[in-house]
Design an enzyme around this catalytic site. Structure first.
Site, PDB file in Angstrom:
ATOM      1  N   HIS A  72       0.856  -1.184   0.000  1.00 11.19           N
ATOM      2  CA  HIS A  72       0.000   0.000   0.000  1.00 11.19           C
ATOM      3  C   HIS A  72       0.895   1.238   0.000  1.00 11.19           C
ATOM      4  CE1 HIS A  72      -3.723  -2.092   0.469  1.00 11.19           C
ATOM      5  NE2 HIS A  72      -3.473  -2.553   1.671  1.00 11.19           N
ATOM      6  N   CYS A 115      -0.102   2.596  -4.366  1.00  8.15           N
ATOM      7  CA  CYS A 115      -0.822   3.838  -4.629  1.00  8.15           C
ATOM      8  C   CYS A 115       0.067   5.018  -4.250  1.00  8.15           C
ATOM      9  CB  CYS A 115      -2.109   3.902  -3.815  1.00  8.15           C
ATOM     10  SG  CYS A 115      -3.363   2.703  -4.328  1.00  8.15           S
TER      11      CYS A 115
END
Length: 207
Positions: A72, A115
């Site tokens: 992430h 991301c």
């Protein structure tokens, strides 16, 4: 090649389908004689311990170094370990040729699947004609050239600043799966062409 795969986290949602990206990277890069080591769900301390150990190796016999991070991500270059976040720039900083001379002039590729924000990708309906005017960015005369410490670093990100990345649970991420597919399709082409050219040359010489 070293892969840091983060699928499970202490306080973040699970990255389902992450193992598919690991399998694709291992299969693809091993075909081109990379020695691949994969670590799963490391804490920040353990991640940097392994990263520093890796970056201090003798790379004299290596043609290329690759670091893949699947996790992430957040704005401003922050990535997630199992327990907390860390800064992308600190990862790059481990590969300093001043402390390991075998890194000099050695391509170092970073593959960052994460991301870089939460905004969805922007959509463009039409592509304008490219501008061909090229100018120098330097506003003062450049003196003696010095090789930048990060001149051999290549960064690949799965998304642009502030944008989210796409991961399909049943297939893996768009970035890693497409990258591996394109490598398999095109990476061997120069080698095949070189072999064919060499064979043609030998035949012409009567060898």
């Amino acid at each position: 090649m070293i892969i840091f795969n983060h699928e499970n986290f202490m306080s973040e949602r699970k990255r389902r389908g992450a193992s598919l990206d690991v399998a694709a990277l291992e299969h693809t890069f091993k075909q081109y004689r990379f020695h691949v080591t994969t670590y799963n769900d490391l804490t920040e301390n353990n991640l940097f311990a392994e990263l520093k150990k890796f970056s201090r190796r003798d790379f004299s016999g290596s043609g290329c170094i690759c670091v893949a991070i699947l996790t992430h991500g957040q704005d401003n270059g922050y990535l997630r370990a199992y327990d907390t976040r860390y800064w992308e720039r600190d990862v790059i900083g481990c590969f300093d040729a001043r402390s390991n001379p075998t890194l000099v002039a050695k391509p170092i590729i970073f593959l960052i699947q994460a991301c870089r924000g939460h905004q969805p990708a922007a959509v463009v309906e039409g592509v304008p004609k490219p501008v061909r005017t090229v100018e120098l960015d330097a506003i003062v005369r450049l003196d003696k050239y010095r090789r930048p410490m990060d001149s051999d670093i290549i960064m690949f990100h799965s998304s642009f600043f502030g944008r989210a990345s796409i991961r399909v649970v049943e297939e893996g991420t768009w970035f890693i799966q497409t990258l591996c597919e394109q490598i398999r399709l095109h990476a061997a082409r120069p080698l095949r062409e070189a072999v064919q050219k060499s064979s043609k040359h030998r035949r012409s010489k009567g060898i």
